[in-house]
Design an enzyme around this catalytic site. Sequence first.
Site, PDB file in Angstrom:
ATOM      1  N   ILE A  14       0.581  -1.184   0.663  1.00 51.71           N
ATOM      2  CA  ILE A  14      -0.331  -0.129   0.017  1.00 51.71           C
ATOM      3  C   ILE A  14       1.263   1.223  -0.373  1.00 51.71           C
ATOM      4  O   ILE A  14       0.596   2.339  -0.675  1.00 51.71           O
ATOM      5  CB  ILE A  14      -1.009  -0.185   1.218  1.00 51.71           C
ATOM      6  CG1 ILE A  14      -2.097   0.971   0.649  1.00 51.71           C
ATOM      7  CG2 ILE A  14      -0.576   0.761   2.744  1.00 51.71           C
ATOM      8  CD1 ILE A  14      -2.653   1.237   0.048  1.00 51.71           C
ATOM      9  N   SER A  36      12.329   0.612   6.886  1.00 55.24           N
ATOM     10  CA  SER A  36      11.500  -0.591   6.463  1.00 55.24           C
ATOM     11  C   SER A  36      12.537  -0.917   7.130  1.00 55.24           C
ATOM     12  O   SER A  36      14.086  -1.301   7.039  1.00 55.24           O
ATOM     13  CB  SER A  36      11.494  -0.354   4.895  1.00 55.24           C
ATOM     14  OG  SER A  36      11.339  -1.698   4.669  1.00 55.24           O
ATOM     15  N   ARG A  38      13.378  -4.648   6.041  1.00 60.55           N
ATOM     16  CA  ARG A  38      13.783  -4.840   5.477  1.00 60.55           C
ATOM     17  C   ARG A  38      14.119  -5.262   3.298  1.00 60.55           C
ATOM     18  O   ARG A  38      15.397  -5.275   2.762  1.00 60.55           O
ATOM     19  CB  ARG A  38      13.351  -6.701   4.988  1.00 60.55           C
ATOM     20  CG  ARG A  38      13.249  -7.320   5.764  1.00 60.55           C
ATOM     21  CD  ARG A  38      11.667  -8.390   5.992  1.00 60.55           C
ATOM     22  NE  ARG A  38      10.756  -7.636   5.449  1.00 60.55           N
ATOM     23  CZ  ARG A  38      10.545  -8.182   6.809  1.00 60.55           C
ATOM     24  NH1 ARG A  38      10.379  -7.958   8.025  1.00 60.55           N
ATOM     25  NH2 ARG A  38       8.248  -7.360   6.801  1.00 60.55           N
ATOM     26  N   LYS A  91      -5.953   3.104   7.625  1.00 62.20           N
ATOM     27  CA  LYS A  91      -6.919   1.860   7.832  1.00 62.20           C
ATOM     28  C   LYS A  91      -6.700   0.693   8.157  1.00 62.20           C
ATOM     29  O   LYS A  91      -5.522  -0.204   7.669  1.00 62.20           O
ATOM     30  CB  LYS A  91      -8.381   1.940   6.834  1.00 62.20           C
ATOM     31  CG  LYS A  91      -8.275   1.521   5.603  1.00 62.20           C
ATOM     32  CD  LYS A  91      -8.720   0.594   5.237  1.00 62.20           C
ATOM     33  CE  LYS A  91      -8.686  -0.862   5.931  1.00 62.20           C
ATOM     34  NZ  LYS A  91      -9.160  -2.027   4.806  1.00 62.20           N
ATOM     35  N   ASP A 169     -11.414  -6.661   6.823  1.00 63.95           N
ATOM     36  CA  ASP A 169     -10.750  -6.161   6.575  1.00 63.95           C
ATOM     37  C   ASP A 169     -11.171  -5.315   5.633  1.00 63.95           C
ATOM     38  O   ASP A 169     -11.010  -3.788   4.790  1.00 63.95           O
ATOM     39  CB  ASP A 169      -9.349  -6.537   6.236  1.00 63.95           C
ATOM     40  CG  ASP A 169      -8.244  -5.230   5.224  1.00 63.95           C
ATOM     41  OD1 ASP A 169      -7.373  -4.997   6.431  1.00 63.95           O
ATOM     42  OD2 ASP A 169      -7.845  -5.633   4.277  1.00 63.95           O
TER      43      ASP A 169
END
Lengths: 308, 308
Positions: A14, A36, A38, A91, A169
């Site tokens: 996303i 991040s 990784r 969200k 979701d």
Amino acid sequence: MAAIRIAVVGMGKIARDQHLPSIAGNTEFELVASVSPRDPGVEGVANFKSLEALLADGPAIDAIALCTPPQVRYSLAAMALDKGLHVFLEKPPGATLAEVDALEAQAAQTGATLFAGWHSRFAAGVAPAKAWLADRRIDRVSIVWREDVRVWHPGQAWIWEPGGLGVFDPGINALSIATEILPEPFFLASATLSTPANRAAPIAADLAFRSASGTPITMDLDWRQTGPQSWDIVVDTDAGTLRLARGGAVLTLPEGSSEHDDAEYAGLYARFAALVRDGRSEVDTTPFTLVADAFLRGTRVSVAAFDD
Amino acid sequence: MAAIRIAVVGMGKIARDQHLPSIAGNTEFELVASVSPRDPGVEGVANFKSLEALLADGPAIDAIALCTPPQVRYSLAAMALDKGLHVFLEKPPGATLAEVDALEAQAAQTGATLFAGWHSRFAAGVAPAKAWLADRRIDRVSIVWREDVRVWHPGQAWIWEPGGLGVFDPGINALSIATEILPEPFFLASATLSTPANRAAPIAADLAFRSASGTPITMDLDWRQTGPQSWDIVVDTDAGTLRLARGGAVLTLPEGSSEHDDAEYAGLYARFAALVRDGRSEVDTTPFTLVADAFLRGTRVSVAAFDD
């Protein structure tokens, strides 16, 4: 005014598909870092293995966008707010309602902006649907959200774990639209949650809500849909029927239809910038509350095991 | 000032055992009616089969106390607030969180007092425990609530149905105390809910919470306890250990113990009167939110069937 220096935390799908292009397309923001553990990060900006590392050693920032899974979001958001940073929450805004309430209180104390974003509310048809419904007598609402989880969430194990929302979701997107466009609040009356025998979260759900004045609202969520996918809200009123299709992108009123290109995340970032400039927060937990109410009050049934 | 003319709605065990004596013992209230479809009502006051009948044909009232099961409470409360009446909600304040939020908004619009009462917060040890903990560093909290459901809820089928809270019906009392006495908010980290194979609601639950600053809080709920019953909260601090036993009635600090007669409902009605006089509402949904979070995020396990 100077651009809002922002870091994106959690460089998953996303973040890459939506957040980075929307930040790049909005002159009110300047992307200055990514976080991040990784990932190689984003070309041209510094990447950090953790938010702690960014805060300790990174460039000055004004805001973060939190795109991690919800289970780890609270501690990151609290850490950022503690530094006076503005925070945009993807969200759902957290793993539990209580932690989102606490973040809202913390933001109010620090004066930083906390924005719990609901991207579906920025779909093109939502604002005109809300305006059209404002004066109508609403007789009935039907929400049908049927999609193929194998297409949209392939191999995402976390979504089936406790605290993952399963079919809620996507369902929470429908609720974020319904709570935005309907002029009255509404509450769960009954729900059946269908959970695969080998999973913790529901793959389908049938829900009945009622508005404060008694209007029936049904919601049909199913992740087992193959073939045509449905993300539709139909509202019967005294002036005819309103239909929002394709997740809010296509609005059909008795007088005709309109469809626009997707601009959900552009809308989210425009709102976030306005909130920061105005020194305000926007944390509407109503869609999340309705989902929690479904888990609290719903009847559980076990259905066939699901493997992807 | 004139007494607050009050009607008690829902003449079950809690109304007779607690509400009526507390109203009779407080000169700020005058009981003028009762509402019960089946019950003969209360000697000396008019009984009505429904709240509608009371509002249509009954004596003038200023307030109602809602002692019905939570599943039907929203519509009664909304009807009363719509007439400008003050409303005292027994715990839990509703069947869903969203409906309680809506009642709070409605009360704010009408100017009536809405009071979501948590009786355990008025146990004798709670206020001194809160005062003692306010300045401490809190290292660990243990909540153990183990009781015999056959003794306390014999044959109450509704408590096992979806929307009944199962073992969280007493457990929410523990949470109402913990959220009152602990200086920081706390959130669910994990939970296991044990549900009898023939029931919809849990008979036991193990929960782990963490406070905003990371303090671990455990909660052990079990309705299968025979022999000695436990309603205990133990808080380890930098100044020693605080123990609240018997549901908040007995407070033990490093410097000694104190115990007082039960006065929970007298305290609730004193607070309700003060809120009405001041034109304020008090609706803290935090305990209910934490229960909803447990249903939302908890792992379900099936345990032996339960019959009473």
